[in-house]
Each structure stands twice: as structure tokens, then as C-alpha cells.
Scaffold this active site. Structure first.
Site, PDB file in Angstrom:
ATOM      1  CG  HIS A 116      13.119  21.840 -23.259  1.00 30.17           C
ATOM      2  ND1 HIS A 116      14.131  21.831 -22.334  1.00 30.17           N
ATOM      3  CD2 HIS A 116      11.917  21.979 -22.878  1.00 30.17           C
ATOM      4  CE1 HIS A 116      13.641  21.656 -21.072  1.00 30.17           C
ATOM      5  NE2 HIS A 116      12.165  21.668 -21.572  1.00 30.17           N
ATOM      6  CB  CYS A 117      17.296  17.775 -24.900  1.00 29.10           C
ATOM      7  SG  CYS A 117      18.595  18.734 -25.745  1.00 29.10           S
ATOM      8  CB  VAL A 118      20.335  18.802 -21.127  1.00 34.52           C
ATOM      9  CG1 VAL A 118      21.475  19.982 -20.186  1.00 34.52           C
ATOM     10  CG2 VAL A 118      19.930  17.885 -20.480  1.00 34.52           C
ATOM     11  CB  THR A 119      22.184  22.041 -24.658  1.00 45.13           C
ATOM     12  OG1 THR A 119      22.184  21.099 -25.453  1.00 45.13           O
ATOM     13  CG2 THR A 119      23.119  21.753 -23.180  1.00 45.13           C
ATOM     14  NE  ARG A 120      21.473  19.235 -28.223  1.00 42.97           N
ATOM     15  CZ  ARG A 120      21.481  18.132 -28.535  1.00 42.97           C
ATOM     16  NH1 ARG A 120      21.030  17.464 -29.570  1.00 42.97           N
ATOM     17  NH2 ARG A 120      21.608  17.115 -27.456  1.00 42.97           N
TER      18      ARG A 120
END
EC number: 2.7.1.211
Length: 466
Positions: A26-30
Site C-alpha cells: 500500500h501507499c499513502v491512500t491506496r
């Protein structure tokens, strides 16, 4: 925010079940998935899950928009539930890259190089915006603020120094990221990049006006002693060569001698190749590319603005927008400013406005809430929730945003709006625009605040009447 286990289970099932997940991170939002078969994804079920704000596929990755903060909890619950094991972003990229064609791989490579250095460049853009406010005439007074209040001059000078550092030593940043991406030692990449802007070299920004170019004489071969400040192509190609040489040497030199031989040989060979061939050739290519882009916008600024302003959002869907980071940086290094990035900032605003208008079109409370929060996010430069969670789901909203962005792009292109740096897209974007261009940029901003909103409402009403 607590995460319901049932919602996470639904996400896993909607992407084809745990057996369809090759890797996930995952990244910051996804959430980012490398799926074995994207055909098994049930997008309708996925996007009806309360936690999900949208989904899309790009560069071989299937991404599910969750939201900042919540995504970390969802990911941990999913890992515990499926037993797939936590993966790094590089693991996902490596798995996804297997599905890409050569063009997609090239775009992905550029993205992998420039995205890690983007925070430094954006920070520099914001600081340069503050410097612009302090030093630009006609903002508060007819003269610059530092001329009316001289005690602020040194304060502005220090801000300018801090802001300019990322651009003065841009090859060092790119060298670090590029060599790391190509499999070499990042530290050697930093040294290579800084070598190309060494103070003993003639500054590239003074190259065109110089009466005489200093040279080295290598056994009868004259090599120009020119630096590559603000240049992108020289350090990109040199980084690839350095990484290839380093990898080859590490395979052939015994471990006991690697510390003494690998780095010195790799840097020495790459340095000579860079100054003799890579630098001059890529410098010329970069100038040709810059000249072509500038020429297009000088000959037909309306057409250029319409095309780039309108196409930027679709480019984001494909991931091709990352390639224009290199063009922006090349324009900044060669001409002192970019006319492309201001259109990016307006495109973000247009997507946010279309999402905001959907609040007045939609009846579903979850989607209304998503439209409002994603609009705020887009206005601050993060467009994924608005674009993938709302506007693309209802295509007329996405088309409305594109129309507004294209019209605004044409207006600011005709006016010659430029930015001395890349900043935060969205409403704060004006800080990174040359102050003398603020008037035209605000007109473009007004277009992206009005046109997508009105069109989205109109299209929404027509849709209901059918």
C-alpha cells in the site's frame, strides 16, 4: 477509524480471492495489488464496499483507493486474514512489470526515478513561491516587498538559497534515484550527479552567452569543461552506464578487492564517457526537445494549451504523466521556467470541481460524502480519490473536468504563464507561478472552478431526464 473485518473480506473476494493475489502492498491512500488475473476482479462489488473510494489499473498494478490513515489498517487486516505476507512496493513493481510492454516499462522506469525525488522538488517549489512573494514587484506595492522593507532582503535571500538547492544540485538527486533504480549503489549515483555540476566546470546556464568555452586536452582530443546544471538526460544516461559497469565489475572482481576497485573504476570510466560523449550528445538532444516543445507553444499556444490541458488527466490514468516530469525539469533548467506544470495545477482543480458538483447530483449519501472529501483533496493536489473514486465512475463528470482544464490551459498558454519550479498542484499552485503571471493564472483558475461545475450539473440533469 475502525476497520470492519467483513469489509476487508469483501475487498479480498472482489479482487478475485486470496489465490488471485500474487503480492500486495500500500501507499499513502491506496492498496496496490499484483494480481494473477485482473479479469477476475468484480469492480461493481468492489466499489460498493463502504471502505472503497474507487479503483483502477495502471502499470500492471490494480489499485484500490481507500484513504489516508485507513489504508494502513485495511492492509494489516488483509495480511493477517489472507496470510499473503507483507510485500514492499518494489516487490509489487517487479511482479507487475512482468505484464508490461517495452513502452510501459520505459514509462514505469521514469516514474520510479522521478517520484522518489518529487518531495524535494515540490518543497523547493513552495519555498520559491514564498521568495516570489517577497521579491516580486506589483504584489503588495509597485516595488518589491524587499525594496519597501529592506530588512527582509536577507531573509528572502536565505529562502531563495534553500529553495534553489534542489535545482542547482538536481543531477545529484536524479543520480541517486536513477542508479538505485538501475541496480547500482545510490551513493555512487550521488557522486556522479554532483560530478556533473562540479564548480570547476563552466556553469551550463552561462554556456550560451560565453565567448570562449574552456576545454581539457586529452592526448589531442578537446573535451569541453561544461557542467550540466538543470539537465536531465545527461545524468539519466550516465547513471545507467555507471550502474551497468558497477554490476559487471562486482561479478568479476573478488570480494576482497571490490572496495578498492569497483567504485574507482566505475566512476572513472563513467566520468570520462560522460564528459567526452554522453554529456555533449544528450545536452544537444535535450535542447532539441526543449526547442520543439517551446516552438509548438509559441506557434500555436491555444492548440498546445487545449491539448495538454485536456489530455493531462487521461495521461494520469495511463501513468504517462510521469514522463512529463522530465520535460518540466528540462524546461526549467534550459529556459528558467515551465509552461506545462501550471496546466497540471489547473487540471487538479478541475477534477476537484467536477467531484464537488457531483455532491449536488448524487443521491447516495456515501457517494455524496466521497465527492465532498475527494474534492478537498484534489484542491490540495491529490486527485486520485476525486478522479478514480467519483469522476471516472460517472464519465460525464470526468469529461466536464477535461473540458474546463483544456479551456483554462488554452487561456494561460496564450498569456505565457510559467512556473519557475514544480509545486503543489491545486489551489496552492499559484505560489509556484511567477508573480507577474498571477493575473492570467487566476483567470485560468476561475475557469476550472466554474466550467466543470456548471457542465457536471447540466450533464447530471440530462442524465436524470433520460
Amino acid at each position: 477509524m475502525s476497520v470492519k473485518k467483513e469489509s476487508v473480506e469483501k475487498i479480498v473476494q472482489a479482487v478475485g480471492g486470496k489465490d488471485n493475489i500474487a503480492a500486495a502492498t500500500h501507499c499513502v491512500t491506496r492498496l496496490r495489488f499484483a494480481l494473477k488475473d485482473e479479469g477476475k476482479v468484480d469492480k461493481e462489488s468492489l466499489e460498493n464496499i463502504d471502505l472503497v473510494k474507487g479503483s483502477f489499473s495502471t502499470n500492471g498494478q490494480f489499485q484500490v483507493v481507500i484513504g489516508q490513515g485507513t489504508v494502513d489498517k485495511v492492509y494489516k487486516e488483509m495480511v493477517a486474514m489472507t496470510g499473503i505476507g507483507e510485500s514492499s512496493k518494489q516487490d509489487i513493481k517487479d511482479e507487475a512489470a512482468k505484464k508490461l510492454n517495452p513502452i510501459q516499462r520505459a514509462i514505469k522506469t521514469l516514474a520510479d526515478i522521478f517520484i522518489p525525488i518529487l518531495p524535494a522538488i515540490v518543497t523547493a517549489g513552495l519555498l520559491m513561491g514564498i521568495n516570489n512573494i517577497l521579491t516580486g514587484p506589483g504584489i503588495f506595492f509597485d516595488e518589491a516587498l524587499i525594496e519597501v522593507y529592506p530588512q527582509w532582503a536577507d531573509f528572502a535571500s536565505i529562502i531563495n538559497l534553500i529553495a534553489n538547492t534542489a535545482f542547482v544540485f538536481l543531477p545529484g538527486l536524479i543520480g541517486w534515484s536513477a542508479v538505485n533504480r538501475f541496480g547500482g549503489s545510490p551513493l555512487l549515483g550521488i557522486v556522479l550527479g554532483l560530478m556533473l555540476v562540479h564548480p570547476d566546470l563552466m556553469n551550463a546556464w552561462g554556456y550560451g552567452a560565453a565567448d570562449e568555452i574552456p576545454t581539457w586536452n586529452l592526448f589531442g582530443l578537446d573535451v569541453q569543461k561544461v557542467g550540466y546544471q538543470g539537465q536531465v538526460l545527461p545524468v539519466l544516461l550516465a547513471s545507467y552506464v555507471l550502474a551497468r559497469i558497477e554490476i559487471a565489475l562486482r561479478k568479476r572482481i573478488p570480494d576482497a578487492f571490490q572496495l578498492l576497485l569497483v567504485a574507482p573504476i566505475a566512476l572513472l570510466v563513467t566520468g570520462f564517457i560522460s564528459f567526452i560523449a554522453i554529456g555533449p550528445i544528450t545536452f544537444a538532444i535535450g535542447n532539441v526537445i526543449t526547442g520543439a516543445v517551446v516552438g509548438l507553444f509559441e506557434i500555436a499556444p491555444i492548440l498546445g494549451g487545449l491539448i495538454y490541458g485536456g489530455l493531462y488527466a487521461p495521461l494520469v490514468i495511463t501513468g504517462m504523466h510521469h514522463t512529463f516530469l522530465a520535460v518540466d525539469l528540462q524546461l526549467i533548467g534550459s529556459t528558467g521556467g515551465t509552461f506545462l506544470w501550471p496546466m497540471v495545477a489547473l487540471s487538479n482543480i478541475a477534477q476537484g470541481t467536477a467531484a464537488l458538483a457531483m455532491m449536488f447530483v448524487l443521491k447516495d449519501e456515501k457517494l455524496k460524502s466521497l465527492s465532498g472529501t475527494s474534492a478537498v483533496s484534489a484542491y490540495l493536489g491529490i486527485t486520485e480519490p476525486a478522479m478514480f473514486g467519483v469522476n471516472l465512475r460517472f464519465r460525464f463528470a470526468f469529461i466536464s473536468a477535461i473540458i474546463g482544464s483544456a479551456l483554462a490551459g488554452a487561456v494561460i498558454s496564450v498569456a505565457g504563464v510559467k512556473a519557475p519550479s514544480i509545486g503543489v498542484g491545486g489551489l496552492p499552485g499559484f505560489l509556484s507561478i511567477f508573480p507577474q503571471n498571477w493575473g492570467a493564472f487566476f483567470i485560468g483558475m476561475a475557469i476550472t472552478l466554474v466550467v466543470p461545475f456548471v457542465l457536471t450539473l447540466l450533464f447530471g440533469k440530462l442524465r436524470k431526464q433520460k
